[in-house]
Design a protein around this motif. Structure first.
Motif, PDB file in Angstrom:
ATOM      1  N   LEU A 150       0.833  -1.218   0.000  1.00 38.50           N
ATOM      2  CA  LEU A 150       0.000   0.000   0.000  1.00 38.50           C
ATOM      3  C   LEU A 150       0.858   1.255   0.000  1.00 38.50           C
ATOM      4  CD1 LEU A 150      -2.855  -1.014   2.467  1.00 38.50           C
ATOM      5  CD2 LEU A 150      -3.015  -0.763  -0.001  1.00 38.50           C
ATOM      6  N   SER A 151       1.984   1.214   0.719  1.00 43.20           N
ATOM      7  CA  SER A 151       2.828   2.422   0.773  1.00 43.20           C
ATOM      8  C   SER A 151       3.444   2.716  -0.590  1.00 43.20           C
ATOM      9  CB  SER A 151       3.932   2.244   1.813  1.00 43.20           C
ATOM     10  OG  SER A 151       4.839   1.238   1.380  1.00 43.20           O
ATOM     11  N   ASP A 152       3.431   1.716  -1.479  1.00 46.05           N
ATOM     12  CA  ASP A 152       4.022   1.867  -2.814  1.00 46.05           C
ATOM     13  C   ASP A 152       3.001   2.340  -3.847  1.00 46.05           C
ATOM     14  OD1 ASP A 152       6.557   1.616  -3.825  1.00 46.05           O
ATOM     15  OD2 ASP A 152       6.113  -0.240  -4.882  1.00 46.05           O
ATOM     16  N   GLN A 153       1.726   2.470  -3.433  1.00 46.92           N
ATOM     17  CA  GLN A 153       0.663   2.784  -4.386  1.00 46.92           C
ATOM     18  C   GLN A 153       0.323   4.273  -4.394  1.00 46.92           C
ATOM     19  OE1 GLN A 153      -0.189   0.255  -6.367  1.00 46.92           O
ATOM     20  NE2 GLN A 153       1.280  -0.855  -5.124  1.00 46.92           N
ATOM     21  N   PRO A 154      -0.202   4.771  -5.509  1.00 46.94           N
ATOM     22  CA  PRO A 154      -0.624   6.181  -5.554  1.00 46.94           C
ATOM     23  C   PRO A 154      -1.758   6.426  -4.550  1.00 46.94           C
ATOM     24  CG  PRO A 154      -0.601   5.205  -7.751  1.00 46.94           C
ATOM     25  CD  PRO A 154      -0.429   4.083  -6.784  1.00 46.94           C
ATOM     26  N   GLU A 155      -1.763   7.593  -3.941  1.00 50.12           N
ATOM     27  CA  GLU A 155      -2.750   7.944  -2.908  1.00 50.12           C
ATOM     28  C   GLU A 155      -4.193   7.697  -3.346  1.00 50.12           C
ATOM     29  OE1 GLU A 155      -3.602   9.092   0.928  1.00 50.12           O
ATOM     30  OE2 GLU A 155      -1.568   9.102   0.130  1.00 50.12           O
ATOM     31  N   PRO A 156      -4.610   8.086  -4.598  1.00 49.00           N
ATOM     32  CA  PRO A 156      -6.025   7.899  -4.979  1.00 49.00           C
ATOM     33  C   PRO A 156      -6.450   6.426  -5.031  1.00 49.00           C
ATOM     34  CG  PRO A 156      -4.892   9.358  -6.528  1.00 49.00           C
ATOM     35  CD  PRO A 156      -3.846   8.756  -5.663  1.00 49.00           C
ATOM     36  N   TYR A 157      -5.480   5.500  -5.181  1.00 44.18           N
ATOM     37  CA  TYR A 157      -5.830   4.086  -5.286  1.00 44.18           C
ATOM     38  C   TYR A 157      -6.116   3.455  -3.923  1.00 44.18           C
ATOM     39  CZ  TYR A 157      -3.909   3.963 -10.097  1.00 44.18           C
ATOM     40  OH  TYR A 157      -3.661   4.177 -11.418  1.00 44.18           O
ATOM     41  N   LEU A 158      -5.629   4.089  -2.843  1.00 47.86           N
ATOM     42  CA  LEU A 158      -5.598   3.417  -1.537  1.00 47.86           C
ATOM     43  C   LEU A 158      -6.967   3.015  -0.990  1.00 47.86           C
ATOM     44  CD1 LEU A 158      -2.692   5.334   0.210  1.00 47.86           C
ATOM     45  CD2 LEU A 158      -2.639   3.118  -0.911  1.00 47.86           C
ATOM     46  N   PRO A 159      -8.013   3.860  -1.062  1.00 50.94           N
ATOM     47  CA  PRO A 159      -9.296   3.430  -0.491  1.00 50.94           C
ATOM     48  C   PRO A 159      -9.766   2.099  -1.091  1.00 50.94           C
ATOM     49  CG  PRO A 159      -9.374   5.758  -0.994  1.00 50.94           C
ATOM     50  CD  PRO A 159      -8.079   5.247  -1.555  1.00 50.94           C
ATOM     51  N   PHE A 160      -9.608   1.944  -2.418  1.00 53.35           N
ATOM     52  CA  PHE A 160     -10.033   0.691  -3.056  1.00 53.35           C
ATOM     53  C   PHE A 160      -9.075  -0.448  -2.716  1.00 53.35           C
ATOM     54  CE2 PHE A 160      -9.372  -2.301  -6.530  1.00 53.35           C
ATOM     55  CZ  PHE A 160     -10.633  -2.890  -6.593  1.00 53.35           C
ATOM     56  N   LEU A 161      -7.775  -0.220  -2.909  1.00 53.51           N
ATOM     57  CA  LEU A 161      -6.813  -1.314  -2.758  1.00 53.51           C
ATOM     58  C   LEU A 161      -6.756  -1.835  -1.327  1.00 53.51           C
ATOM     59  CD1 LEU A 161      -3.837  -0.188  -5.029  1.00 53.51           C
ATOM     60  CD2 LEU A 161      -5.366  -2.115  -5.382  1.00 53.51           C
ATOM     61  N   SER A 162      -6.890  -0.945  -0.338  1.00 53.98           N
ATOM     62  CA  SER A 162      -6.812  -1.407   1.053  1.00 53.98           C
ATOM     63  C   SER A 162      -7.960  -2.364   1.360  1.00 53.98           C
ATOM     64  CB  SER A 162      -6.835  -0.218   2.015  1.00 53.98           C
ATOM     65  OG  SER A 162      -8.051   0.475   1.894  1.00 53.98           O
ATOM     66  N   HIS A 163      -9.136  -2.157   0.733  1.00 55.82           N
ATOM     67  CA  HIS A 163     -10.248  -3.099   0.899  1.00 55.82           C
ATOM     68  C   HIS A 163      -9.994  -4.369   0.079  1.00 55.82           C
ATOM     69  CE1 HIS A 163     -12.487   0.270   2.603  1.00 55.82           C
ATOM     70  NE2 HIS A 163     -13.408  -0.585   2.979  1.00 55.82           N
ATOM     71  N   PHE A 164      -9.522  -4.178  -1.149  1.00 56.25           N
ATOM     72  CA  PHE A 164      -9.420  -5.323  -2.064  1.00 56.25           C
ATOM     73  C   PHE A 164      -8.410  -6.359  -1.583  1.00 56.25           C
ATOM     74  CE2 PHE A 164      -7.517  -7.308  -5.909  1.00 56.25           C
ATOM     75  CZ  PHE A 164      -8.614  -8.089  -6.242  1.00 56.25           C
ATOM     76  N   ILE A 165      -7.270  -5.924  -1.031  1.00 54.64           N
ATOM     77  CA  ILE A 165      -6.251  -6.915  -0.634  1.00 54.64           C
ATOM     78  C   ILE A 165      -6.669  -7.702   0.608  1.00 54.64           C
ATOM     79  CG2 ILE A 165      -4.309  -5.704  -1.717  1.00 54.64           C
ATOM     80  CD1 ILE A 165      -3.517  -4.669   1.025  1.00 54.64           C
ATOM     81  N   GLU A 166      -7.827  -7.346   1.192  1.00 53.91           N
ATOM     82  CA  GLU A 166      -8.358  -8.136   2.313  1.00 53.91           C
ATOM     83  C   GLU A 166      -9.350  -9.206   1.844  1.00 53.91           C
ATOM     84  OE1 GLU A 166      -7.409  -7.919   5.438  1.00 53.91           O
ATOM     85  OE2 GLU A 166      -6.089  -6.208   5.093  1.00 53.91           O
ATOM     86  N   THR A 167      -9.636  -9.264   0.533  1.00 53.74           N
ATOM     87  CA  THR A 167     -10.692 -10.174   0.060  1.00 53.74           C
ATOM     88  C   THR A 167     -10.167 -11.598  -0.094  1.00 53.74           C
ATOM     89  OG1 THR A 167     -10.152  -9.702  -2.244  1.00 53.74           O
ATOM     90  CG2 THR A 167     -11.895  -8.359  -1.229  1.00 53.74           C
ATOM     91  N   GLN A 168     -11.136 -12.521  -0.173  1.00 55.28           N
ATOM     92  CA  GLN A 168     -10.796 -13.924  -0.365  1.00 55.28           C
ATOM     93  C   GLN A 168     -10.199 -14.151  -1.748  1.00 55.28           C
ATOM     94  OE1 GLN A 168     -11.042 -16.110   2.117  1.00 55.28           O
ATOM     95  NE2 GLN A 168      -9.938 -17.466   0.757  1.00 55.28           N
TER      96      GLN A 168
END
Length: 1322
Positions: A580-598
């Motif tokens: 997450l620290s390597d990702q662009p700021e606008p992507y974080l709300p989506f990616l932080s949820h997505f990497i928790e999925t099954q």
């Protein structure tokens, strides 16, 4: 999980596995549908009626033509296929999801096509394709039975109608008339009903092909040709058995990257299969899904799918449900949907919507049914997709897909290049207005009908289909005089109207169909295939860009597969924080949820397992694409760039498909005469005959293809025997994988074959176990992440949790609690099951409270003994309903789902979540009233474990309520406690306070004089203090309090011990130590002090009931308040020079550590500058060492006096010219010191001499001037008079060391709180 990944070896090399016929069994006659009866039984059980009486007897209120009658699988060929056993109940139920359908000659009887999917427990899929048509009923028994039923119906029917509040009842009623006749004459006929002497009766019959891969177009064309052969005037060239035998046994699956041609009854049929490096086969037309929903809505539903929410598709057409479901899941590449997947939910399985897991299901609607009348078991996390009306409802707190606007733009351009519009679909809505109906057409007073139609075409999302009728649109545009003139003008100026040109091109392309030797159907199929692959490539390109570096964050720690599978649950497989620290700021709300999925966890698991096993097909294609992108360096210049990269391989992907369809690689054996007896194979027109089983149940033994299959099978067997001893035992592996992965895996599709109440109970038990396991995993993850470095040292994964990740985990916990509370609900009320339960509880408790008050007006609650510092604070009751009232008073939250989430956050912050839920569930009568027997909340043992897991969260501190609801008004209680041992405990002056926190300050609050309070301690000694309650916008975590008074009256001097401030909603209490006088002519003459606070950890007696808790991290055991050398308690305290130097080093170290932490975890810098063990405290000790503060005539000399005198000396020396010879930088430094000291002295605030010294140190640290000022003070001749020879300030080497230490904080941007620098004008 897709068809392609399931295909391996010889078994599925046949194009089709089964041909089945479903319809009415004339021997058994009309039978009511047992599954419908079971459904009634379940409903009766849920409503508390006697289920046995409800399930018996017929429903005479319903018209017989609309009742559910049992269909049967009349025949299937072959009887069984070893590698794909025939599931008779599932096929019957999915071929005719609503059972048999009857019509008369007055009704519409057009054939219908739909497809379905059966997902097996290992995730592999089988596809079914169904052609349903109506056949005349020739059995006199069935006709007379229907006639009798109509007579009974007419006799029994009454005009009265009863309404039901049950959610499932409304669901059932919405489905009742889904297949109802639609012709205009039907209503007049229905009045008279069915009369066997007058009417012809027709019944539905289904032809079904079951295949291992989704060749939808080919199967559709084959089945429709087969039906045409039955209804045609002329008999087909060969008996029907020849064509069925051919497709079952003689048509192979196309090899990867190859195309195949085989023959139907009248025309050849072509299909193709993508190569190994291409996206897997997807034959359902994505164009239709985009047409039905519009590009924006489809992207939003796609995002919900990625985040594993509950998705319910709603349409009257089964094929539409299948098209949208398959369309969305094929776009997930390289990920795969891991949960319940039932694109067509049969009517008898409606209770499955109760499932407390993520699902993707399709529900058939009744035409004209209003969405507002459809009540669903749970909606807190539901994405509702009304396919027919082109609109969607989204869950709350929904993160957007990265670069959504640019993605929709690119998709629109692809659609437009094929002559399609992307602007269909009403704008998506979140659930804020429960009563709203699906968007209605805006009424526009138009001068001309065409203008109105144009405007509707542009503006109205609900008329989605208008935009796709290209020919009609083009005629409309060409017929509009204004547009004609505008276009002529644009042509003259060399401009083109892109959309009109694209439409014209699209229509022209359609007009030239049939050219190049292809039929119109083949042309359409090619167009669909090219559009499909281009749309999918756009999505695949997004993931290739977003996860281009995912491999760098995969943690591969196990030495072999067996040890990895054994320890899968404990292992940390992906470095989420670093990713997450390597990702662009606008992507974080989506990616932080997505990497928790099954689906992401499974993707990472597959990557790790690819070290020891063959790569999973989707992963192989994805990794190859990433490698190719790296090779050509098709990447953004930096990791953190959020610029949108368009897909660069659209043309070549479409060309690959076109080449395969233009040049056929393989032609299957033509249908031919079979070895049948003379006279067999004859049939009557309009009736599908009974086929000859003897020729269809066995395949040919002499063709070369079957020989090749057998050889391949033998080769495969040998290979399996060789590798068996190397691989892990399959059963063991499957067991571990089931454990390692989510609960939803073995419930991807409900078991359709046996739906007895016992099986349903077993399924629900699986849900209960799964929910408990999910709760254990989630709470463990939250604890491990939150406990930070301690956890890392214990070997529990990564070091820190970012604020964003914490928020994601808490949102995930809220979702889990909603699903637990939705499981097994009796009757749904409101969108949030948890909030609904809380409201029931609140109503009961308030009623009981009123009754108790009526019986005994005054009730005394015995108070527990409290420690001195809490003595002044009135106790805050731990009260579930009080927390609910706080949430109910928050006008910012508009929905029940929002209120439930806020309540969870508040309880978690107060460490009361487990206790509150235990209290809620202790009312067993209420729980029994609201929940069915099998519900999670009525399983005692699991419920206890669940509450225990939640209790473990009390071990860490959360500020998840305070940090999220930043704009709400919060009441704060301020208590000013004087030092009690002295007589001047109270003051006659007018005190005021200003409380500051991370989010702002309260402003100056005057404290009225009449708030003097008296409390008694355990020895009945009186204590007086000042207490006041005020309300202001959320201040966040509190940092400082400014305390002062106006010096009025006789007792103006005031000795304050500390100030206590409590947030009355969260209960967080902060202590601000003082221990100093406020007043002129006493102490340092201060009328105002800035106090630095710390969060008070309640003692055991204060915190009883909250369970375990550890002290917060990074708080050293400290003295009760920062001891100032000049304060009352500090006079006897003299640290050694070594202790002082150590304190300075420690304080500077803490500031440097502060800036090396991630921004969201830093805490308060003010505490490090001015609190205990702070920089100011250490420098104060340094300046006091060897300081001659002898009290001449009772007057104390302060360090600030030395600074003032030094500045006065410098200014006088400057005027006399002594400083003009000094170097320029030194002169500038001297001026800056004089300027800062004079500014501090001229401030209107009465902050006292120690306060002024604190301010000088803070400003010097902020502006990087402290190391430059020190030499000036050391060189000043006054030092000889005011300091002893042994003073640290007179030791050159110590001072130069101090300067070096202070210079280390120059690299960091120090910002000071407004409360510290208020009134300073530099």
């Amino acid at each position: 999980m897709s068809g392609s990944s399931a295909v391996s070896g010889a078994a599925p090399r046949r194009f089709a596995h089964y041909f089945a016929i479903c319809g009415i069994d004339t021997e058994t006659g009309l039978e009511p549908d047992e599954l419908a009866a079971l459904y009634q039984w379940l409903e009766a059980d849920r409503q508390g009626r006697d289920p046995d009486t409800a399930a018996t007897g017929e429903n005479f209120e319903q018209s017989p033509l609309k009742r559910t009658f049992k269909s049967k699988v009349l025949a299937r060929y072959p009887q069984n296929v070893e590698w794909n056993p025939f599931d008779q109940d599932a096929v019957n139920m999915l071929c005719m999801p609503k059972g048999l359908s009857f019509r008369t000659q007055a009704d519409q009887r057009d054939p219908q096509f739909h497809s379905f999917i059966i997902t097996r427990e290992d995730g592999s899929r089988t596809y079914g394709f169904v052609h349903t048509f109506y056949e005349e009923v020739t059995s006199p028994q069935i006709c007379s039975a229907m006639h009798t039923l109509y007579q009974m119906h007419n006799a029994e029917s009454t005009p009265s109608s009863s309404s039901s509040s049950s959610s499932m009842d409304s669901l059932a009623s919405s489905l009742d008339e889904a297949d109802s006749p639609t012709s205009s004459s039907s209503s007049s006929r229905r009045a008279g009903g069915y009369d066997s002497s007058r009417d012809t009766l027709y019944v539905s019959k289904a032809l079904c092909l079951i295949t291992p891969m989704p060749f939808m177009h080919a199967c559709r064309r084959f089945l429709s040709q087969l039906h045409r052969a039955v209804t045609a005037d002329v008999a087909p060239p060969l008996p029907l058995e020849s064509y069925v035998h051919n497709i079952l046994y003689e048509v192979p699956l196309p090899a990867p990257g190859r195309s195949l041609k085989f023959h139907g009854v009248y025309e050849p049929i072509v299909c193709q299969r993508p190569g190994l490096g291409e996206l897997q086969l997807a034959d359902f037309p994505l164009a239709e899904a985009f047409t039905l929903l519009g590009a924006e809505n489809l992207v939003q539903v796609f995002t919900c799918t990625l985040l594993e929410m509950q998705i319910l598709l709603y349409s009257h057409d089964y094929q539409r449900l299948m098209t949208v479901a398959e369309g969305i899941t094929t776009l997930l590449f390289p990920f795969q949907w891991q949960h319940v997947y039932v694109p067509i939910l049969p009517a008898s399985l409606l209770h499955f919507l109760d499932a407390p897991v993520p699902y993707l299901m399709g529900l058939q609607s009744k035409e004209g049914t209003d969405r507002s009348k459809l009540e669903l078991p749970q909606e807190a996390n539901l994405c509702f997709v009304d396919v027919d009306n082109h609109y969607i409802e989204l869950p709350e707190d929904f993160p957007q897909f990265p670069n959504k606007t640019e993605l929709i733009q690119e998709l629109s351009e692809v659609l437009l290049s094929f002559g399609l519009s992307a602007n269909t679909g009403a704008p998506p809505r979140t659930r804020t207005s429960p009563g709203s109906t699906p968007g209605s057409t805006p009424s526009t007073p138009g001068r001309e009908r065409k203008t109105v139609a144009l405007r509707q075409l542009e503006d109205d999302g609900r008329n989605g289909n208008l935009a796709v009728e290209e020919l009609a649109v083009l005629e409309l545009l060409q017929g509009n005089a204004t547009l004609e003139r505008l276009q002529a003008l644009t042509k003259r100026t060399g401009v083109t109207v892109a959309r009109v040109d694209a439409l014209r091109a699209g229509v022209k392309a359609q007009g030239t169909e049939g050219q190049g030797g292809r039929t119109a159907a083949e042309e359409e199929e090619l167009r669909n295939a090219k559009l499909n692959v281009q749309l999918r490539e756009v999505f695949a390109s997004r993931f290739t860009t977003m996860f281009a570096d995912y491999e760098a964050f995969v943690i591969q720690s196990a030495p072999d597969l067996e040890s990895w599978l054994t320890n899968r649950e404990q292992m940390h497989n992906f470095d989420k924080a670093s990713f997450l620290s390597d990702q662009p700021e606008p992507y974080l709300p989506f990616l932080s949820h997505f990497i928790e999925t099954q689906m992401f966890a499974t993707f990472v698991d597959n990557k790790i397992m690819s070290q020891w096993e063959e790569k999973e097909p989707l992963l192989r294609v994805f990794d190859a694409r990433i490698d190719k992108a790296r090779l050509y360096n098709v990447r953004a210049p930096s990791h953190r760039s959020s610029s949108y990269q368009r897909c660069s391989i659209l043309k070549e992907s479409a060309q690959a498909i076109e080449q395969r369809l233009m040049k056929i690689d393989h032609t299957a054996i033509h249908p031919h005469l079979l070895d049948m007896k003379i006279g067999q194979g004859k049939y009557a027109q309009g009736f599908f005959p009974k086929l000859q089983a003897d020729v269809l149940n066995a395949g040919p033994t002499n063709n070369k293809w079957s020989h090749r299959t057998a050889t391949a099978q033998r080769r495969k067997d040998r290979h399996r025997q060789q590798t068996e001893h190397l691989a892990l035992d399959n059963d063991l592996k499957e067991k571990y994988m089931q454990e390692a992965r989510s609960l939803g895996k073995n419930l991807r599709q409900p078991k359709l074959s046996d739906l007895s109440p016992a099986v349903i109970a077993q399924t629900n038990w699986k849900f209960v176990e799964g929910l408990l396991k999910e709760c254990r995993m989630k709470t463990k993850r939250m604890l491990v992440e939150k406990m930070g470095r301690e956890a890392v040292e214990l070997g529990h994964g990564e070091a820190n949790i970012t604020g964003l990740e914490e928020n994601t985990l808490i949102a995930s916990l809220c979702d889990l609690l909603e699903r637990i509370w939705s499981h097994g609900l009796q009757v749904k009320q409101g969108k949030s099951a948890l909030w609904s339960h809380l409201l029931h509880y609140q109503a009961r408790e308030e009623k009981l409270e009123q009754q108790q008050q009526a019986e005994s007006p005054v009730s005394q609650v015995p108070e527990r003994r409290k420690s001195d510092c809490f003595l002044a604070m009135p106790s805050l009751r731990v009260f579930l309903i009080q927390d609910m009232r706080h949430i109910q008073s928050m006008s910012e939250i508009k929905t029940d789902v929002g209120r439930a989430r806020a309540w969870i956050r508040l309880s978690l912050e107060k460490k009361l979540l487990s206790q509150h839920l235990k209290q809620l569930l202790s009312r067993q009568a209420l729980t029994k009233k609201l929940y069915k027997r099998y519900a999670f909340l009525r399983c005692e043992e699991e419920k206890e474990q669940f509450l225990f897991h939640l209790l473990s969260l009390n071990a860490v501190d959360y500020f998840c309520f305070t940090s999220v609801f930043t704009t709400i008004m919060i009441p704060y209680r301020v208590v000013i406690i004087p030092i009690k041992k002295l007589s001047n405990a109270m003051t006659t002056s007018n005190p005021w306070v200003c409380v500051s926190g991370e989010l702002g300050d309260s402003g100056i609050m005057q404290i009225p004089k009449n708030v003097l309070e008296m409390t008694f301690d355990s020895a009945f000694r009186p204590h007086t203090h000042i207490s006041a309650l005020f309300k202001c916008q959320n201040l966040g975590k509190l940092t400082t309090v400014q305390l002062g008074h106006d010096n009025a009256g006789l007792l103006a001097k005031w000795l304050v011990d500390c100030v206590m401030v409590r947030n009355e909603i969260t209960g967080h209490t902060y202590r601000f130590p003082c221990g100093r006088w406020l007043g002129k002519g006493v102490d340092d003459g201060s009328l105002e002090r800035v106090l630095i606070g710390e969060l008070v950890v309640p003692s055991g007696e204060e915190d009883s009931g909250r369970g375990c808790r550890t002290p917060p991290l990074q708080r050293s055991p400290s003295q009760t308040r920062r001891i100032s050398i000049t304060s009352l308690s500090g006079r006897g305290y003299k640290p050694t020079s070594a202790q002082i130097q150590e304190a300075i080093g420690e304080s500077v170290n803490n500031i440097i550590k502060h800036f090396h932490k991630p921004e969201k975890e830093r805490g308060s810098l003010t505490v490090l500058l001015c609190g205990e063990n702070s920089l100011v405290a250490a420098l104060e000790q340094f300046f006091h060492h060897g300081f001659k503060s002898a009290r001449l005539f009772q007057k104390t000399v302060f360090v600030w006096d030395f600074v003032e005198k030094a500045v006065a000396y410098m200014e006088s020396a400057d005027q006399m010219g002594d400083l003009q010879e000094t170097a320029e930088p030194l002169g500038m430094t001297c001026q800056s010191l004089c300027h800062y000291v004079n500014s501090i002295n001229s401030t209107p605030r009465n902050i006292g001499k120690d306060g002024k010294f604190q301010l000088l140190v803070c400003l010097g640290a902020r502006d990087r001037l402290l190391p430059q000022w020190l030499p000036l003070l050391v060189e000043c001749p006054l030092i000889l008079r005011m300091y002893e020879d042994t003073a640290l300030l007179r030791d050159r080497s110590t001072v130069s060391t101090l300067i070096g230490v202070l210079e280390t904080i120059h690299d960091f941007p120090i910002t000071l709180e407004a409360s510290l620098v208020k009134g300073i004008d530099l």
